[in-house]
Design a protein around this motif. Sequence first.
Motif, mmCIF file in Angstrom:
data_model
loop_
_atom_site.group_PDB
_atom_site.id
_atom_site.type_symbol
_atom_site.label_atom_id
_atom_site.label_comp_id
_atom_site.label_asym_id
_atom_site.label_seq_id
_atom_site.Cartn_x
_atom_site.Cartn_y
_atom_site.Cartn_z
ATOM 1 N N PRO A 164 9.641 -11.466 115.310
ATOM 2 C CA PRO A 164 10.234 -12.686 115.375
ATOM 3 C C PRO A 164 9.319 -13.365 114.341
ATOM 4 O O PRO A 164 8.220 -13.247 113.964
ATOM 5 C CB PRO A 164 10.274 -13.451 116.663
ATOM 6 C CG PRO A 164 10.117 -12.090 117.393
ATOM 7 C CD PRO A 164 9.341 -11.045 116.862
ATOM 8 N N ASN A 211 8.688 -17.147 114.166
ATOM 9 C CA ASN A 211 8.936 -18.563 114.669
ATOM 10 C C ASN A 211 7.609 -19.319 113.925
ATOM 11 O O ASN A 211 6.815 -19.685 114.873
ATOM 12 C CB ASN A 211 8.738 -18.511 116.284
ATOM 13 C CG ASN A 211 9.835 -17.736 116.802
ATOM 14 O OD1 ASN A 211 10.965 -17.758 116.275
ATOM 15 N ND2 ASN A 211 9.780 -17.034 117.871
ATOM 16 N N ASN A 248 12.186 -22.267 113.614
ATOM 17 C CA ASN A 248 12.092 -20.988 113.061
ATOM 18 C C ASN A 248 13.053 -20.879 111.959
ATOM 19 O O ASN A 248 14.392 -20.905 111.979
ATOM 20 C CB ASN A 248 12.660 -20.016 114.297
ATOM 21 C CG ASN A 248 12.548 -18.747 113.712
ATOM 22 O OD1 ASN A 248 12.274 -18.041 112.872
ATOM 23 N ND2 ASN A 248 13.210 -18.048 114.765
ATOM 24 N N ALA A 276 14.640 -13.647 122.928
ATOM 25 C CA ALA A 276 14.245 -12.436 122.246
ATOM 26 C C ALA A 276 14.193 -11.002 123.015
ATOM 27 O O ALA A 276 14.718 -10.060 122.594
ATOM 28 C CB ALA A 276 12.973 -12.498 121.488
ATOM 29 N N ASP A 293 10.271 -24.430 125.338
ATOM 30 C CA ASP A 293 10.689 -23.803 124.322
ATOM 31 C C ASP A 293 10.124 -22.446 124.007
ATOM 32 O O ASP A 293 11.145 -21.352 123.519
ATOM 33 C CB ASP A 293 10.488 -24.700 123.125
ATOM 34 C CG ASP A 293 11.101 -26.040 123.200
ATOM 35 O OD1 ASP A 293 12.092 -26.120 124.054
ATOM 36 O OD2 ASP A 293 10.714 -27.077 122.567
ATOM 37 N N GLN A 303 12.161 -18.976 124.002
ATOM 38 C CA GLN A 303 12.631 -18.042 122.685
ATOM 39 C C GLN A 303 12.210 -16.626 122.939
ATOM 40 O O GLN A 303 12.789 -15.734 122.672
ATOM 41 C CB GLN A 303 11.559 -18.594 121.645
ATOM 42 C CG GLN A 303 11.814 -19.975 121.302
ATOM 43 C CD GLN A 303 10.891 -20.488 120.222
ATOM 44 O OE1 GLN A 303 9.935 -19.917 119.622
ATOM 45 N NE2 GLN A 303 10.863 -21.618 119.651
ATOM 46 N N THR A 327 3.709 -21.387 115.970
ATOM 47 C CA THR A 327 4.196 -22.444 116.299
ATOM 48 C C THR A 327 3.404 -23.568 116.954
ATOM 49 O O THR A 327 3.799 -24.703 117.274
ATOM 50 C CB THR A 327 5.327 -22.120 117.371
ATOM 51 O OG1 THR A 327 4.822 -21.425 118.408
ATOM 52 C CG2 THR A 327 6.465 -21.153 116.737
#
Length: 222
Positions: free
Chosen positions: A89, A91, A99, A126, A118, A122, A110
Amino acid sequence: MNNSVTNTGRLLGAGLRALLVLTVVCGVIYPLAVTGVAQALFHGKANGSEIRSEGKVVGSSLIGQRYDVPLKKGQETAEPDLKWFQPRPSNGLGTNSVNTQYKLILSGATNLSGDNKDLIAQVEAAQKAVIKDNSTATYKVKKSDVPADAVTSSGSGLDPDISPDYADLQVHRIAEKNHLSVAQVRKLVDEHTDGRIAGFMGEPRVNVLELNIALKGLVAKS
């Protein structure tokens, strides 16, 4: 009075000469020398560590990229093209600190804490996607099979590499989607797995772009 004007003129002249010399040395000669040495000794790195395929630059070995199905009319979120190995990912920090999936204005993490709601959401989303996308008729992915880099972004948000574990997790899907044998795809992963730097620094890694280029060649031959 005349001496004062003369001295001022001399100082101005000396300052202008120094400016001219330093401009030529620091602004022309030094950059050309550094560029020349970089091009001669580190040509690939000096030009952005470009990766070429079929005579075209397709990316950099230092920056990750996504492999998505082209957006359909009215579709806002791209879906991964599951015939290719997928990156971790991304992010990172984007236009709105959200993202933007490898289309980042700023590289960075992040900065969300481990117990941030959050971030937890995520990671869980994922993880479900990785299990769903990589499970096939003959190979079922379990929650415990999913490595950390499959569900978390890197510190820069632009990592071009994945772990051998994450690459191996995708082998059965890749084989099924491209009508290849599992052994063929696993051999491809093994051939593109780089070990620790100098044998002890960092972790083993697989460059996703280079792996997908090799996969494309394998599919073309089969």
